[in-house]
Design an enzyme around this catalytic site. Structure first.
Site, mmCIF file in Angstrom:
data_model
loop_
_atom_site.group_PDB
_atom_site.id
_atom_site.type_symbol
_atom_site.label_atom_id
_atom_site.label_comp_id
_atom_site.label_asym_id
_atom_site.label_seq_id
_atom_site.Cartn_x
_atom_site.Cartn_y
_atom_site.Cartn_z
ATOM 1 N N HIS A 65 -30.119 22.087 14.477
ATOM 2 C CA HIS A 65 -30.647 22.164 15.719
ATOM 3 C C HIS A 65 -31.665 22.927 16.013
ATOM 4 C CE1 HIS A 65 -30.561 21.699 20.191
ATOM 5 N NE2 HIS A 65 -30.500 22.893 20.249
ATOM 6 N N CYS A 72 -33.508 16.558 19.282
ATOM 7 C CA CYS A 72 -34.077 17.880 19.607
ATOM 8 C C CYS A 72 -35.163 18.416 19.201
ATOM 9 C CB CYS A 72 -32.996 18.872 19.260
ATOM 10 S SG CYS A 72 -32.052 19.015 17.757
#
Length: 301
Positions: A60, A174
């Site tokens: 992430h 993301c």
């Protein structure tokens, strides 16, 4: 694809973890401020599973800022409103013909950088410095990007593992938000350090996709009943499971359809597509994407 507005979320869509629980408005910085920009990366769900997904290179991404005038730190990231599973696969609700999607993604901005979260199993590294003016211009762009780029797309779909292969569909998650942010800063004049930056992509491999239609044309009163049933049947094994046996039964169904029968139904920008799947079917890659070079001649701070 950009949209005119963000639709209201349906009460049916519930997240296990609240989206952006400590979020705040992006502050206006003083023009003369010098702001450090940090690249942040950690394994997905690091807060719960530690480095487990890091071993699979499922990461992430976020970006951090530190104001030299106030000493305050900030984190900005983009992620799913209702968790990854809801963005990737729909719910098949009783009494509803069409699959029901709980799919939105959005930016989250909050004060502070959790050093331990990013450093322990990931990355926290300075990539550039910018002025307060550039930060404020970036903030205006974030508002636009957030209001018009609203759906999370898990999959990249391309023709083969070859780097020059045709990309049929690009993901929207993301890391893509962070890459867009870096590019905006570069266009505003930021000069990035020369360091290696890698990002995770989950890729499906397919022949040329076949357009099927939208929700109304497939599932509406004049829709294609056979196609509608096939799409619902395809998504059924991806539902949450309540037992190990149920999980493995559905896993074999997924393998049968995707790998043995080369079938995948993709919902992308509110439209359905059929993917004629081909080997190697699915791959998780962690590849380098260089930090950007700006399109302006203006220098950063």
């Amino acid at each position: 694809r950009r949209f005119d507005y963000r639709p209201k979320t349906d009460p049916y869509c519930q997240a296990r973890y609240t989206f952006c629980p400590t979020g705040s408005a992006i502050p206006v910085m003083k023009e003369e401020d010098v702001i450090e920009v940090y690249r942040l990366q950690a394994p997905v769900w690091e807060f719960k599973y530690g480095d487990l997904l890091g071993h699979l290179k499922i990461m992430h991404d976020a970006v951090g800022f530190k104001s030299s005038l106030t000493g305050k730190n900030y984190t900005m990231e983009w992620y799913e409103l209702f968790q990854l599973g809801n963005c990737t696969f729909p719910h098949l609700r009783p009494g509803m013909d069409a699959p029901f999607w709980c799919n939105q993604g959005a930016a989250c901005f909050y004060e502070g950088i959790d050093d331990a979260h990013w450093k322990t199993n990931g990355t926290l590294v300075l990539v550039t410095t910018i002025s307060g003016t550039m930060f404020n211009e970036m903030a205006q762009w974030v508002k636009y990007d957030n209001e018009t780029g609203i759906y999370y797309e898990t999959w990249t779909v391309q023709a083969s593992p070859d780097k020059k292969s045709t990309v049929w569909f690009d993901s929207y998650e993301c890391s893509k938000f962070i890459l867009r942010t870096y590019q905006k800063l570069a266009d505003l004049g930021a000069v990035f350090k020369k360091i290696q930056t890698n990002y995770t992509s989950i890729i499906l491999f397919s022949g040329e996709p076949i357009y099927l239609g939208n929700e109304t044309s497939i599932f509406g009163p004049q829709g294609n009943k056979t196609l509608a049933a096939a799409i619902r049947d395809f998504y059924n094994p991806f539902k949450p499971h309540h037992s190990v046996r149920e999980f493995f039964v559905d896993l074999f169904k997924i393998i049968d359809r995707v790998i043995l029968n080369h079938q995948f139904y993709l919902f992308y920008n509110l439209e359905y597509w059929f993917l004629p799947m081909k080997s190697p079917y699915l791959k998780i890659i962690y590849e380098e994407v260089p930090l950007p070079v700006g399109s302006k001649a203006k220098n950063g701070v």
